[in-house]
Design an enzyme around this catalytic site. Sequence first.
Site, PDB file in Angstrom:
ATOM      1  N   GLU A  41       0.862  -1.185   0.000  1.00  0.00           N
ATOM      2  CA  GLU A  41       0.000   0.000   0.000  1.00  0.00           C
ATOM      3  C   GLU A  41       0.900   1.238   0.000  1.00  0.00           C
ATOM      4  O   GLU A  41       1.703   1.425   0.911  1.00  0.00           O
ATOM      5  CB  GLU A  41      -0.921   0.006   1.218  1.00  0.00           C
ATOM      6  N   CYS A  49     -12.465   4.226   1.963  1.00  0.00           N
ATOM      7  CA  CYS A  49     -13.543   4.289   2.950  1.00  0.00           C
ATOM      8  C   CYS A  49     -13.058   4.805   4.298  1.00  0.00           C
ATOM      9  O   CYS A  49     -13.654   5.702   4.884  1.00  0.00           O
ATOM     10  CB  CYS A  49     -14.180   2.922   3.120  1.00  0.00           C
ATOM     11  N   CYS A  54     -16.094   7.085   3.296  1.00  0.00           N
ATOM     12  CA  CYS A  54     -17.334   6.954   4.039  1.00  0.00           C
ATOM     13  C   CYS A  54     -17.185   7.177   5.545  1.00  0.00           C
ATOM     14  O   CYS A  54     -18.086   7.744   6.167  1.00  0.00           O
ATOM     15  CB  CYS A  54     -17.975   5.594   3.773  1.00  0.00           C
ATOM     16  N   LYS A  57     -16.393  11.022   6.220  1.00  0.00           N
ATOM     17  CA  LYS A  57     -17.556  11.755   5.700  1.00  0.00           C
ATOM     18  C   LYS A  57     -18.763  11.563   6.600  1.00  0.00           C
ATOM     19  O   LYS A  57     -19.501  12.519   6.875  1.00  0.00           O
ATOM     20  CB  LYS A  57     -17.870  11.287   4.267  1.00  0.00           C
ATOM     21  N   TYR A 105      -6.283  -1.331  11.506  1.00  0.00           N
ATOM     22  CA  TYR A 105      -6.148  -2.129  10.288  1.00  0.00           C
ATOM     23  C   TYR A 105      -4.758  -2.749  10.203  1.00  0.00           C
ATOM     24  O   TYR A 105      -4.597  -3.941   9.905  1.00  0.00           O
ATOM     25  CB  TYR A 105      -6.411  -1.258   9.052  1.00  0.00           C
ATOM     26  N   GLY A 184     -24.391  15.087  -9.186  1.00  0.00           N
ATOM     27  CA  GLY A 184     -25.720  14.679  -8.769  1.00  0.00           C
ATOM     28  C   GLY A 184     -25.771  13.310  -8.142  1.00  0.00           C
ATOM     29  O   GLY A 184     -26.846  12.788  -7.851  1.00  0.00           O
ATOM     30  N   TYR A 186     -24.267  10.322  -5.146  1.00  0.00           N
ATOM     31  CA  TYR A 186     -24.348  10.303  -3.686  1.00  0.00           C
ATOM     32  C   TYR A 186     -23.227  11.093  -3.035  1.00  0.00           C
ATOM     33  O   TYR A 186     -23.426  11.696  -1.978  1.00  0.00           O
ATOM     34  CB  TYR A 186     -24.396   8.869  -3.163  1.00  0.00           C
ATOM     35  N   ILE A 187     -22.036  11.145  -3.636  1.00  0.00           N
ATOM     36  CA  ILE A 187     -20.937  11.900  -3.033  1.00  0.00           C
ATOM     37  C   ILE A 187     -21.257  13.393  -3.029  1.00  0.00           C
ATOM     38  O   ILE A 187     -21.093  14.081  -2.020  1.00  0.00           O
ATOM     39  CB  ILE A 187     -19.618  11.615  -3.763  1.00  0.00           C
ATOM     40  N   GLU A 190     -24.181  14.085  -0.558  1.00  0.00           N
ATOM     41  CA  GLU A 190     -23.796  14.009   0.851  1.00  0.00           C
ATOM     42  C   GLU A 190     -22.966  15.209   1.281  1.00  0.00           C
ATOM     43  O   GLU A 190     -23.212  15.813   2.331  1.00  0.00           O
ATOM     44  CB  GLU A 190     -23.047  12.704   1.103  1.00  0.00           C
ATOM     45  N   ARG A 213     -29.375   9.779 -10.080  1.00  0.00           N
ATOM     46  CA  ARG A 213     -29.818   8.968 -11.219  1.00  0.00           C
ATOM     47  C   ARG A 213     -29.790   7.492 -10.833  1.00  0.00           C
ATOM     48  O   ARG A 213     -28.847   7.009 -10.209  1.00  0.00           O
ATOM     49  CB  ARG A 213     -28.913   9.218 -12.420  1.00  0.00           C
ATOM     50  N   ASP A 310     -13.555  -1.543  -6.199  1.00  0.00           N
ATOM     51  CA  ASP A 310     -13.914  -0.512  -7.165  1.00  0.00           C
ATOM     52  C   ASP A 310     -13.133  -0.597  -8.466  1.00  0.00           C
ATOM     53  O   ASP A 310     -13.586  -0.095  -9.494  1.00  0.00           O
ATOM     54  CB  ASP A 310     -13.706   0.881  -6.557  1.00  0.00           C
ATOM     55  N   THR A 318     -18.093  -0.066  -0.391  1.00  0.00           N
ATOM     56  CA  THR A 318     -17.156  -0.732   0.515  1.00  0.00           C
ATOM     57  C   THR A 318     -17.612  -2.129   0.932  1.00  0.00           C
ATOM     58  O   THR A 318     -16.810  -3.072   0.896  1.00  0.00           O
ATOM     59  CB  THR A 318     -16.914   0.145   1.748  1.00  0.00           C
ATOM     60  N   ALA A 348     -27.273   3.057   1.351  1.00  0.00           N
ATOM     61  CA  ALA A 348     -27.801   4.289   1.952  1.00  0.00           C
ATOM     62  C   ALA A 348     -27.077   5.479   1.371  1.00  0.00           C
ATOM     63  O   ALA A 348     -25.912   5.401   0.975  1.00  0.00           O
ATOM     64  CB  ALA A 348     -27.630   4.267   3.468  1.00  0.00           C
TER      65      ALA A 348
END
Length: 460
Positions: A41, A49, A54, A57, A105, A184, A186-187, A190, A213, A310, A318, A348
């Site tokens: 990594e 996430c 997520c 956020k 993690y 438009g 979800y990101i 929110e 959409r 993704d 996630t 959600a």
Amino acid sequence: MIQDSDSHTYDVDLFVIGGGSGGVRAARIAAGYGARVKLAEEYRVGGTCVIRGCVPKKLMVYAGRFQDEFEDAAGFGWSVPAPRFDWSVMKARRDAEVTRLEGIYGTNLGKAGVEIVPQRAVIEDAHTVRLVDSGERVTARIILIAVGARPVKEPLIPGAEFAITSNEVFDLETLPERILVVGGGYIAVEFAGVFASLGSRTTLLHRGDKLLRGFDEEIREALGEAYAKRMDLRLNQTVECLERVAGGLKVTLGDGSHMEVDQLLTATGRRPNVEGLGLDAVGIEIDAAGAIPVDAFSQTRVPSIYAVGDVTNRAALTPIAIREGHAFADTVFGNKPWAVDHGLIPTAVFSTPEIGVVGHNEDTARARYGAIDVYRSSFRPMKATLSGRDEKVLMKLIVDGASDRVVGVHVLGHDAGEIIQAVGIAVTMGATKADFDRTIAVHPTVGEELVTMRSPVGAG
């Protein structure tokens, strides 16, 4: 060295490229089966996430919703002094929580026996990866790609470099007084809700005529109405160019008008992180969406290389990446093959009001099943009766007319995500409308409405 059944020897059984949710789960489960695992990594373990998605956020969503709570308290007899929000306090505590989770993690991977390599890794052949910083080459019987996706900007818009994305938004040192959110999905929805709730003069701009959409049309309409009360909502509009000015950013819109803001957050899409990964070296071609094609078991056209999350663009969520990573490890290292069902996914949107969805909307259900029954309820929640807040809850059940099975549930309102998680169990199990009807209501709750709707409002 690890020796394969074909007498080849490898440094490790599994090399995972990417330390996000899918890669971490796959690494831990595979190690639990006795595999020797390395995970590379280049940024921070935890992925989008945990680090810049997520989790942080949602903490910001919680911060914003206190404003409504303070206002609503007066209706219940509380005298609350004028609240004051301190962005720096929230940011510091949010960032500390992200760092804490990142540590967990890493610790869990270590306990599982996974070796973490803090470098970028690229593929050299079907069984070899190269660590970019050190130049070391590691051979692996299996390579798993779990590098996720990244937000993209509109490169053809002059001044696009002045915009920020959902990555950089977490680095803001101060709360913008004026912010324009473009998108438009979800990101965008929110973050627009977050900034409006925290006190920024927020504009949400979208080129379409409705937000979100692919969601149920009534949910889209209801969210648009709610957001138009909370912020400056501009639909059927585009950004043509940005320029830096003394007061911030000058934005030219598609209709020729101008506006000045302190920040422009673009949230118009994400793209799989495949650049420079070495896919060409092994003959893996990306699809039209820029994703890595895989089969139901996450295997690419190269038998020793798999991909989850993704980067495959199957369902960019996630929990899906986690399930795909787990299924991969069970299948390849645990001798327990299974594939993730991407057809029924509870999800959600942490807007305000919140949205929870599982299954089909009206249009897709009608196309799939033909005759359907639609049950709908819109009402003012009990809390709003004393607070005086102008809000509505919208709930819909979509039922297959032939089998009576509930094939879609849509909720807009407070705690919709929590509600849909529980309802998702029933829908996944194949519950019928009769099953819902015979479930005793928990009164007084918002969720009881899902088991008390008796008369369909639409069919066909």
